[in-house]
Scaffold this active site. Structure first.
Site, PDB file in Angstrom:
ATOM      1  N   ASP A   1      -2.952   1.231  -8.024  1.00  0.00           N
ATOM      2  CA  ASP A   1      -2.893  -0.020  -7.252  1.00  0.00           C
ATOM      3  C   ASP A   1      -4.254  -0.166  -6.556  1.00  0.00           C
ATOM      4  O   ASP A   1      -5.204  -0.684  -7.138  1.00  0.00           O
ATOM      5  CB  ASP A   1      -1.711   0.130  -6.285  1.00  0.00           C
ATOM      6  CG  ASP A   1      -1.381  -1.119  -5.515  1.00  0.00           C
ATOM      7  OD1 ASP A   1      -2.150  -2.080  -5.558  1.00  0.00           O
ATOM      8  OD2 ASP A   1      -0.334  -1.150  -4.833  1.00  0.00           O
ATOM      9  N   THR A   2      -4.387   0.328  -5.318  1.00  0.00           N
ATOM     10  CA  THR A   2      -5.695   0.290  -4.658  1.00  0.00           C
ATOM     11  C   THR A   2      -6.684   1.263  -5.288  1.00  0.00           C
ATOM     12  O   THR A   2      -7.898   1.103  -5.188  1.00  0.00           O
ATOM     13  CB  THR A   2      -5.570   0.651  -3.165  1.00  0.00           C
ATOM     14  OG1 THR A   2      -5.089   1.993  -3.062  1.00  0.00           O
ATOM     15  CG2 THR A   2      -4.629  -0.299  -2.437  1.00  0.00           C
ATOM     16  N   GLY A   3      -6.155   2.327  -5.872  1.00  0.00           N
ATOM     17  CA  GLY A   3      -7.011   3.361  -6.465  1.00  0.00           C
ATOM     18  C   GLY A   3      -7.217   4.569  -5.554  1.00  0.00           C
ATOM     19  O   GLY A   3      -7.772   5.576  -5.983  1.00  0.00           O
TER      20      GLY A   3
ATOM     21  N   LYS B   1      -3.098  -2.444 -11.536  1.00  0.00           N
ATOM     22  CA  LYS B   1      -3.206  -3.808 -11.009  1.00  0.00           C
ATOM     23  C   LYS B   1      -4.667  -4.042 -10.643  1.00  0.00           C
ATOM     24  O   LYS B   1      -5.088  -3.711  -9.530  1.00  0.00           O
ATOM     25  CB  LYS B   1      -2.363  -3.955  -9.745  1.00  0.00           C
ATOM     26  CG  LYS B   1      -0.862  -3.919  -9.963  1.00  0.00           C
ATOM     27  CD  LYS B   1      -0.195  -4.090  -8.603  1.00  0.00           C
ATOM     28  CE  LYS B   1       1.298  -4.035  -8.707  1.00  0.00           C
ATOM     29  NZ  LYS B   1       1.926  -4.067  -7.363  1.00  0.00           N
TER      30      LYS B   1
ATOM     31  N   ASP C   1       9.444   2.308  -8.115  1.00  0.00           N
ATOM     32  CA  ASP C   1      10.618   1.983  -7.309  1.00  0.00           C
ATOM     33  C   ASP C   1      10.374   0.843  -6.332  1.00  0.00           C
ATOM     34  O   ASP C   1       9.235   0.487  -6.023  1.00  0.00           O
ATOM     35  CB  ASP C   1      11.046   3.206  -6.494  1.00  0.00           C
ATOM     36  CG  ASP C   1      10.087   3.477  -5.330  1.00  0.00           C
ATOM     37  OD1 ASP C   1       8.870   3.586  -5.579  1.00  0.00           O
ATOM     38  OD2 ASP C   1      10.547   3.559  -4.185  1.00  0.00           O
TER      39      ASP C   1
ATOM     40  N   GLY D   1       6.600   9.040  -8.749  1.00  0.00           N
ATOM     41  CA  GLY D   1       6.604   7.950  -9.720  1.00  0.00           C
ATOM     42  C   GLY D   1       6.334   8.320 -11.165  1.00  0.00           C
ATOM     43  O   GLY D   1       6.771   7.628 -12.080  1.00  0.00           O
TER      44      GLY D   1
ATOM     45  N   GLU E   1      -0.164   9.311 -14.218  1.00  0.00           N
ATOM     46  CA  GLU E   1       0.291   8.488 -13.094  1.00  0.00           C
ATOM     47  C   GLU E   1       1.083   7.294 -13.605  1.00  0.00           C
ATOM     48  O   GLU E   1       0.807   6.766 -14.690  1.00  0.00           O
ATOM     49  CB  GLU E   1      -0.914   7.959 -12.306  1.00  0.00           C
ATOM     50  CG  GLU E   1      -1.226   8.727 -11.042  1.00  0.00           C
ATOM     51  CD  GLU E   1      -0.205   8.493  -9.915  1.00  0.00           C
ATOM     52  OE1 GLU E   1       0.981   8.232 -10.188  1.00  0.00           O
ATOM     53  OE2 GLU E   1      -0.610   8.588  -8.762  1.00  0.00           O
ATOM     54  N   ASP E   2       2.032   6.845 -12.814  1.00  0.00           N
ATOM     55  CA  ASP E   2       2.759   5.635 -13.181  1.00  0.00           C
ATOM     56  C   ASP E   2       1.944   4.376 -12.898  1.00  0.00           C
ATOM     57  O   ASP E   2       1.934   3.450 -13.692  1.00  0.00           O
ATOM     58  CB  ASP E   2       4.116   5.571 -12.468  1.00  0.00           C
ATOM     59  CG  ASP E   2       4.001   5.687 -10.955  1.00  0.00           C
ATOM     60  OD1 ASP E   2       2.990   6.216 -10.468  1.00  0.00           O
ATOM     61  OD2 ASP E   2       4.928   5.241 -10.254  1.00  0.00           O
TER      62      ASP E   2
HETATM   63  C1  PRP Z   1       2.503   5.153  -6.055  1.00  0.00           C
HETATM   64  C2  PRP Z   1       2.020   5.657  -7.395  1.00  0.00           C
HETATM   65  C3  PRP Z   1       0.669   6.222  -7.078  1.00  0.00           C
HETATM   66  C4  PRP Z   1       0.208   5.389  -5.895  1.00  0.00           C
HETATM   67  C5  PRP Z   1      -0.830   4.417  -6.344  1.00  0.00           C
HETATM   68  O1  PRP Z   1       3.080   6.193  -5.356  1.00  0.00           O
HETATM   69  O2  PRP Z   1       2.882   6.610  -7.944  1.00  0.00           O
HETATM   70  O3  PRP Z   1       0.733   7.589  -6.768  1.00  0.00           O
HETATM   71  O4  PRP Z   1       1.340   4.685  -5.384  1.00  0.00           O
HETATM   72  O5  PRP Z   1      -1.249   3.622  -5.270  1.00  0.00           O
HETATM   73  P1  PRP Z   1      -2.772   3.460  -4.884  1.00  0.00           P
HETATM   74  O6  PRP Z   1      -3.553   3.222  -6.132  1.00  0.00           O
HETATM   75  O7  PRP Z   1      -2.762   2.263  -3.955  1.00  0.00           O
HETATM   76  O8  PRP Z   1      -3.194   4.704  -4.173  1.00  0.00           O
HETATM   77  P2  PRP Z   1       3.986   5.957  -4.074  1.00  0.00           P
HETATM   78  O9  PRP Z   1       3.161   6.166  -2.834  1.00  0.00           O
HETATM   79  O10 PRP Z   1       4.688   4.636  -4.183  1.00  0.00           O
HETATM   80  O11 PRP Z   1       5.002   7.148  -4.144  1.00  0.00           O
HETATM   81  P3  PRP Z   1       6.081   7.492  -5.287  1.00  0.00           P
HETATM   82  O12 PRP Z   1       5.306   7.838  -6.530  1.00  0.00           O
HETATM   83  O13 PRP Z   1       6.808   8.647  -4.729  1.00  0.00           O
HETATM   84  O14 PRP Z   1       6.945   6.266  -5.489  1.00  0.00           O
END
Ligand code: PRP
Length: 179
Positions: free
Chosen positions: A105-107, A133, A161, A44, A101-102
């Site tokens: 979410d949960t962290g 978020k 994505d 990402g 990082e992009d």
């Molecule tokens: C996404 C994003 C972070 C992660 C964050 O990756 O790039 O790495 O989720 O989520 P969290 O805070 O809940 O841990 P994803 O697993 O979607 O893979 P990608 O980057 O290959 O799309």
């Protein structure tokens, strides 16, 4: 599959301005650093890392890691249900490291990563995140440079994505997977 056009949540113009602002802050904060290592988390982060790294005015280099998350049922506070599937090429001991990082979410991903990288004893370790978020956060994680806080909606674009689609959209858009 019919084509969907994600509705704009954050425009391309706002993102470009934010990237420029973040790059200016980071360049000022690391003005004395002779090689800032930007660590992008695949997949990402590749668009944000690309834009941010080109906007910096300090010496910098780039490396990547890839992580994979297990299902939520396997998740615990201690392991975060995250495992590494591709490590850095470089030794970071004694280096100044900025994780890019992009999304947070949960962290779990970023907190796992910070524990993992801190154990390698870098000179400094900070994070730069395009969007977070807050409503979804389950574990605390350190965000030093933040682009935008967003509501709990499914976002795509700028590396994000939906089933591998829309990563290269130049804006951050919202999709409704249930629709
Ligand atoms: C996404 C994003 C972070 C992660 C964050 O990756 O790039 O790495 O989720 O989520 P969290 O805070 O809940 O841990 P994803 O697993 O979607 O893979 P990608 O980057 O290959 O799309």
């Amino acid at each position: 599959m019919s084509e969907i056009t994600p509705e704009v949540l954050i425009s391309e113009q706002k993102i470009q301005k934010k990237v420029a602002d973040l790059a200016a802050r980071i360049s000022a904060d690391y003005a004395d650093c002779d090689d800032l290592l930007l660590v992008g988390i695949l997949k990402g982060s590749f668009i944000f890392l690309s834009d941010l790294s080109r906007a910096l005015t300090i010496p910098r280099s780039v490396d990547f890691m890839a992580l994979s998350t297990y299902g939520e049922s396997e998740r615990t506070q201690t392991d975060g249900a995250v495992r590494m599937i591709m490590d850095l090429r470089r030794n970071i001991t004694g280096k100044h490291v900025l994780v890019v990082e992009d999304i947070v979410d949960t962290g779990y991903t970023l907190s796992y990563l910070l524990r993992n990288l801190a154990a390698r004893q870098p000179a400094s370790l900070k994070t730069c995140v395009l969007v977070e978020k807050p409503e979804r956060r389950e574990v605390f994680t350190q965000i030093d440079y933040l682009g935008f806080s967003i509501p709990d909606v499914w976002v795509v674009g700028c590396g994000l994505d939906w089933a591998e689609r829309f990563r290269t959209l130049p804006y951050i858009g919202v999709v409704h997977p249930e629709a």
